[in-house]
Design an enzyme around this catalytic site. Structure first.
Site, mmCIF file in Angstrom:
data_model
loop_
_atom_site.group_PDB
_atom_site.id
_atom_site.type_symbol
_atom_site.label_atom_id
_atom_site.label_comp_id
_atom_site.label_asym_id
_atom_site.label_seq_id
_atom_site.Cartn_x
_atom_site.Cartn_y
_atom_site.Cartn_z
ATOM 1 N N MET A 19 -15.784 -3.031 2.860
ATOM 2 C CA MET A 19 -15.976 -1.925 3.803
ATOM 3 C C MET A 19 -16.480 -2.489 5.125
ATOM 4 O O MET A 19 -17.482 -3.208 5.154
ATOM 5 C CB MET A 19 -16.982 -0.908 3.248
ATOM 6 C CG MET A 19 -16.491 -0.168 2.012
ATOM 7 S SD MET A 19 -17.743 0.941 1.325
ATOM 8 C CE MET A 19 -18.794 -0.263 0.469
ATOM 9 N N GLU A 43 -14.023 -7.281 5.699
ATOM 10 C CA GLU A 43 -12.944 -8.117 6.206
ATOM 11 C C GLU A 43 -13.410 -8.914 7.424
ATOM 12 O O GLU A 43 -13.969 -8.361 8.365
ATOM 13 C CB GLU A 43 -11.743 -7.259 6.605
ATOM 14 C CG GLU A 43 -10.597 -8.066 7.182
ATOM 15 C CD GLU A 43 -9.515 -7.200 7.807
ATOM 16 O OE1 GLU A 43 -8.423 -7.715 8.062
ATOM 17 O OE2 GLU A 43 -9.785 -5.999 8.051
ATOM 18 N N CYS A 116 -0.598 -3.076 5.376
ATOM 19 C CA CYS A 116 0.830 -2.814 5.170
ATOM 20 C C CYS A 116 1.549 -4.154 5.298
ATOM 21 O O CYS A 116 1.707 -4.676 6.407
ATOM 22 C CB CYS A 116 1.350 -1.819 6.198
ATOM 23 S SG CYS A 116 0.463 -0.257 6.162
ATOM 24 N N HIS A 167 -4.856 0.167 -2.327
ATOM 25 C CA HIS A 167 -5.403 1.341 -1.651
ATOM 26 C C HIS A 167 -4.372 2.451 -1.818
ATOM 27 O O HIS A 167 -3.261 2.355 -1.304
ATOM 28 C CB HIS A 167 -5.635 1.028 -0.174
ATOM 29 C CG HIS A 167 -6.322 2.127 0.577
ATOM 30 N ND1 HIS A 167 -7.274 1.870 1.542
ATOM 31 C CD2 HIS A 167 -6.214 3.469 0.515
ATOM 32 C CE1 HIS A 167 -7.723 3.014 2.042
ATOM 33 N NE2 HIS A 167 -7.074 3.998 1.437
#
Length: 436
Positions: A19, A43, A116, A167
């Site tokens: 997070m 990240e 993605c 996710h």
């Protein structure tokens, strides 16, 4: 091919998800205390990590990855070493491998936030699997169609990764959208590796416990405050929430949760450790390499709470020099490598002033040096209750300033310089430091 020397099991585990701004060391340790089996860091971007130097912090008993501007980008400790997964953001296989090799001796696993996925994503995973000693995983969002999603995860599995986090939303969906649990289930039935369901649940923790972890590991107060605000949410309008919202230091945050005494005790313990380390390495505590005779010194520190939001000792000293038609103050700041504390000397009218106490940041050290100068001259330093007509006048002449908005950051002054007998500093560091 390098064989992974430590196998992290992902089967049937409770995992703290990565997070942004939340997955720092205090939160990860608290999650472990509450039963998490594995914890992910937030990240971190590969380019930022590649600028970092690995530093053993003996005062906090941590390993810090420190950027050139002296910010701690990633901090970990022995207690989580066998269960922490380092997540990176990257678009280049070679950079990703360089980061993995930088941190692999201090973490249990390496994860790539693929979001993605792009065409290069599987190449990155294959490079990491072959080149690092730690198990490699990745996190993805689902694609618009189930067929495309299943084809993607099969391709990812063939890279040799140990697990995949999914996710359950596509790239256009946000937290208010429902999680596609049926897609996650289909992925789990298709693959032979563990599938981690992400965004399916939230881990709730108590603010008071998080506050104590943050103090023990010297978490920056702005990050601590952000995390606590996310926890309290609806309670931010309560008396405790208002105290948290107004807090401008770790001490004030602790006081909001009734941890004032704990804060004082913890700081004393850290100071004692620091003093012990310095006593063992006397060569690291030398004063700046210059003639210190004639420097006016006082043992004082800058307490932000004693001053109005938009007035600081540096501002008062600069204004006094302007009125007296003196050259503006010049600050020379150094840092001790062993504990990364700061000391500043300010020169005004060819006289130098310095506090004998070292501070946690360059900004605080400069404010302290300014106080020494002002007090030695018997001048007002801007404390609450003191009058400083010229500063108040200048403040009133700024009609565009929103009184309820954030505190104005003090502008960088052309006369501020930083010597390099210890560690070179960067002015960009000041944006996140206490005492702004």
């Amino acid at each position: 091919m390098i064989v992974n020397s430590l196998s992290l099991c992902y089967h049937n585990k409770l995992i703290l998800a990565p997070m942004v701004r939340v997955g720092t060391l205090p939160m990860r340790l608290l999650a472990l205390d509450y039963g998490a089996d594995i914890v992910y860091c937030e990240e971190l971007i590969d380019l930022k990590m590649l600028q970092c130097k690995r530093v053993v912090n003996e005062v906090l008993s941590t390993v810090d990855f420190v950027a050139p501007d002296d910010r701690v980008v990633f901090r970990t400790c022995e207690r989580e070493q066998s269960r922490v997964v380092f997540q990176m953001g990257t678009s280049d296989a070679e950079r990703a491998l360089a980061v993995a090799r930088l941190v692999e001796n201090d973490v249990a696993g390496i994860d790539v936030n693929m979001g993605c996925p792009k065409e290069y994503s599987t190449k990155i995973l294959s490079t990491l699997v072959k080149g690092t000693h730690r198990p490699v995983t990745c996190k993805i969002r689902i694609l618009p169609s189930l067929e495309d999603t299943l084809n993607l995860v099969k391709r990812i599995e063939r890279t040799g990764i140990s697990a995949i986090a999914v996710h359950g939303r596509n790239r256009d969906e946000r937290p208010q959208h429902p999680v596609s649990c049926e897609v996650i289930r289909a992925i789990a039935e298709t693959l032979s590796i563990p599938v981690i369901a992400n965004a399916a649940a939230q881990l709730l923790v108590l603010g008071v416990l998080f506050s104590s972890q943050a103090v023990q590991y010297d978490n920056h107060y702005t990050n601590t405050k952000y995390c606590l605000c996310q926890m309290l949410r609806e309670q931010l309008e309560s008396p405790q929430g208002r105290l948290l919202h107004a807090a401008q230091s770790s001490q004030e945050i602790c006081e909001a949760f009734g941890l004032g005494a704990f804060y004082e005790e913890t700081i004393r313990e850290l100071d004692a450790r620091r003093a012990d380390l310095l006593a063992k390495t006397p060569e690291a505590v030398e004063e700046p390499a210059e003639d210190t005779s004639g420097i006016i010194k006082m043992a004082i520190r800058f307490d932000r709470r004693a001053y109005p939001p938009q007035i600081t000792p540096k501002m008062c000293l600069l204004e006094w020099c302007r009125r007296e038609k003196l050259p503006q103050p010049v600050y020379e700041t150094v840092q001790r490598p062993i504990d990364r504390m700061f000391c500043s000397v300010v020169t005004v009218a060819e006289q130098k002033y310095q506090s004998t106490l070292w501070d946690k940041s360059k900004k605080l050290a400069e404010q302290t040096a300014a106080i020494v100068c002002l007090r030695s001259q018997g001048l007002p330093e801007g404390r609450l209750g003191e009058e400083s007509p010229s500063l108040n006048k200048r403040k009133r002449e700024a009609p565009d300033q929103d009184p309820g908005g954030p505190r104005v950051q003090e502008p960088a002054l052309p006369g501020e310089i930083c010597k390099k007998p210890f560690v070179t500093l960067d002015s960009s560091e000041e944006n996140l430091l206490e005492g702004c």
